[in-house]
Design a protein around this motif. Structure first.
Motif, PDB file in Angstrom:
ATOM      1  N   ALA A 119     -26.889 -33.230 -30.953  1.00 51.80           N
ATOM      2  CA  ALA A 119     -26.547 -34.633 -31.191  1.00 51.80           C
ATOM      3  C   ALA A 119     -25.263 -34.784 -32.002  1.00 51.80           C
ATOM      4  N   GLY A 120     -24.643 -33.662 -32.371  1.00 53.41           N
ATOM      5  CA  GLY A 120     -23.361 -33.733 -33.071  1.00 53.41           C
ATOM      6  C   GLY A 120     -23.406 -33.428 -34.549  1.00 53.41           C
ATOM      7  N   ASP A 121     -24.559 -32.997 -35.071  1.00 52.95           N
ATOM      8  CA  ASP A 121     -24.668 -32.677 -36.494  1.00 52.95           C
ATOM      9  C   ASP A 121     -23.931 -31.365 -36.778  1.00 52.95           C
ATOM     10  N   ARG A 122     -22.858 -31.427 -37.550  1.00 53.58           N
ATOM     11  CA  ARG A 122     -22.106 -30.225 -37.923  1.00 53.58           C
ATOM     12  C   ARG A 122     -22.176 -29.992 -39.427  1.00 53.58           C
ATOM     13  N   SER A 123     -23.197 -30.527 -40.066  1.00 52.81           N
ATOM     14  CA  SER A 123     -23.321 -30.410 -41.517  1.00 52.81           C
ATOM     15  C   SER A 123     -23.625 -28.977 -41.925  1.00 52.81           C
ATOM     16  N   ILE A 124     -23.326 -28.659 -43.191  1.00 52.47           N
ATOM     17  CA  ILE A 124     -23.633 -27.332 -43.723  1.00 52.47           C
ATOM     18  C   ILE A 124     -25.142 -27.088 -43.679  1.00 52.47           C
ATOM     19  N   ARG A 125     -25.926 -28.116 -43.987  1.00 49.46           N
ATOM     20  CA  ARG A 125     -27.384 -27.970 -43.973  1.00 49.46           C
ATOM     21  C   ARG A 125     -27.889 -27.577 -42.597  1.00 49.46           C
ATOM     22  N   ASN A 126     -27.393 -28.239 -41.567  1.00 46.55           N
ATOM     23  CA  ASN A 126     -27.849 -27.919 -40.213  1.00 46.55           C
ATOM     24  C   ASN A 126     -27.396 -26.523 -39.797  1.00 46.55           C
ATOM     25  N   ARG A 127     -26.176 -26.153 -40.163  1.00 49.40           N
ATOM     26  CA  ARG A 127     -25.701 -24.806 -39.828  1.00 49.40           C
ATOM     27  C   ARG A 127     -26.560 -23.740 -40.510  1.00 49.40           C
ATOM     28  N   LYS A 128     -26.960 -24.006 -41.742  1.00 48.37           N
ATOM     29  CA  LYS A 128     -27.817 -23.059 -42.452  1.00 48.37           C
ATOM     30  C   LYS A 128     -29.193 -22.973 -41.802  1.00 48.37           C
ATOM     31  N   GLN A 129     -29.738 -24.104 -41.392  1.00 43.66           N
ATOM     32  CA  GLN A 129     -31.032 -24.098 -40.715  1.00 43.66           C
ATOM     33  C   GLN A 129     -30.963 -23.319 -39.406  1.00 43.66           C
ATOM     34  N   LEU A 130     -29.876 -23.513 -38.656  1.00 41.63           N
ATOM     35  CA  LEU A 130     -29.699 -22.777 -37.407  1.00 41.63           C
ATOM     36  C   LEU A 130     -29.553 -21.279 -37.665  1.00 41.63           C
ATOM     37  N   LEU A 131     -28.811 -20.937 -38.708  1.00 40.41           N
ATOM     38  CA  LEU A 131     -28.621 -19.530 -39.033  1.00 40.41           C
ATOM     39  C   LEU A 131     -29.949 -18.854 -39.322  1.00 40.41           C
TER      40      LEU A 131
END
Length: 342
Positions: free
Chosen positions: A166-178
């Motif tokens: 959906a376009g979330d490029r936040s640090i929080r989302n990147r960390k969750q994906l990692l």
């Protein structure tokens, strides 16, 4: 509860130094998982049954310890707190960072239809559910098939990927994906090792039944705490901590079971009013709340008795009528209440 009552009790339960009990229980539960695997490989019926029993106990406690970690009550060190949270979450198959974000939002917005992620997810499901799907859900509820918990786990795995799409490029989302990818890499490693040792069937026979048991326990332990509690209007600004006793319920304390198996998870009112308290301080907080209560105490049931009674009831009559937004005959949907009942 009034604000003054809550403040008076809070003085006795400020932010406290964390004791090592939760870390020790976490280590013991991981050791129990190892012991259960050893029992399973003994290849005897009694050993297999004992392995399931031991592993089931350990997984349930790891789920509860992960819950402690979401509130940062495991240790004073945030790093150690999160190590314990990730370690517990990996065993039970639930991404810790997403769970932490959603659970803290649940506490901040308890009973809100939009900002409480638990309610928002339920409303989204019920809003598009057909009558056929509703009947299927009722059958699964009646026969103790833990589809609510399974959907809860799946939703946590999908959330960061959906946010990214959906376009979330936040640090929080990147960390969750990692960390989701790290978890998946760990599972893939276990899969490859088991495959190379021709032990995939052995591993699946050991773990999958225990994991399904965990899902059933997650439903049994969680559903009583907010069942039949109405939700707020969408424009409500949210409840203060001292107001959350109106939308939270306790389960009865059962000797040994409540303290040593489910780590006082039944004391849900005290947990919502004082969410910074670790599990071993909840009995004292609950006793203080009971002493301050005026009038008769509400009836409490153990988790098992609650399930035995309510699995015979339609799920919609227990909780779904607060989430079901589908249009009914005459164009009338199910209203949201303006305020919780006290």
């Amino acid at each position: 509860m009034t604000k003054d009552q809550w403040l008076a009790i809070r003085k006795a339960f400020p932010g406290q130094e964390k004791k090592p009990w939760t870390v020790l229980v976490w280590l013991a539960d991981i050791a129990l998982m190892g012991a259960a695997w050893t029992l399973w490989n003994a290849d005897a019926l009694l050993s297999n049954l004992a392995a399931w029993l031991v592993a089931g106990f350990a997984l349930v406690q790891l789920y509860l310890i992960m819950h402690e970690a979401t509130h940062n009550t495991v240790a004073a060190s945030r790093f150690l707190n999160d190590v314990v949270g990730h370690g517990a979450a990996w065993f039970i198959g639930l991404p810790y960072l997403v769970r932490k974000q959603n659970h803290l939002a649940h506490h901040a917005w308890t009973a809100h239809p939009v900002h409480d992620p638990e309610n928002r997810a339920m409303i989204a499901k019920f809003a598009v559910m057909t009558e056929k799907e509703a009947h299927r859900l009722e059958r699964m509820w009646k026969y103790w098939i833990p589809m609510i918990a399974a959907n809860h786990f799946l939703g946590h795995w999908l959330a960061p990927f959906r946010a990214r799409a959906a376009g979330d490029r936040s640090i929080r989302n990147r960390k969750q994906l990692l960390f989701a990818c790290v978890y998946l890499a760990g599972y893939a490693t276990v899969f490859v090792i088991a495959w190379r040792h021709e032990a995939l069937g052995t591993l699946a026979g050991f773990y999958l039944p225990v994991w399904v048991f965990l899902l059933a326990m997650v439903e049994m332990l969680n559903l009583p705490h907010h069942a039949e509690a109405p939700i707020l209007a969408e424009d409500h600004e949210g409840l203060s901590l001292w107001e959350q006793d109106g939308v939270s319920h306790d389960c009865a304390t059962v000797p040994l079971w409540s303290r040593f198996v489910i780590l006082n998870f039944n004391l849900h009112i005290a947990h919502h009013l004082f969410p910074w308290l670790p599990w071993y301080r909840l009995p004292q907080a609950s006793a203080a709340l009971a002493a301050a209560r005026t009038g008769s105490s509400p009836e409490t049931l153990s988790e098992v008795v609650f399930s035995l009674r309510n699995r015979r009831r339609p799920l919609l009559s227990l909780m779904g009528h607060f989430f079901d937004r589908r249009e009914r005959r005459g164009g009338q949907g199910i209203p949201i209440l303006d305020a919780p009942r006290h």
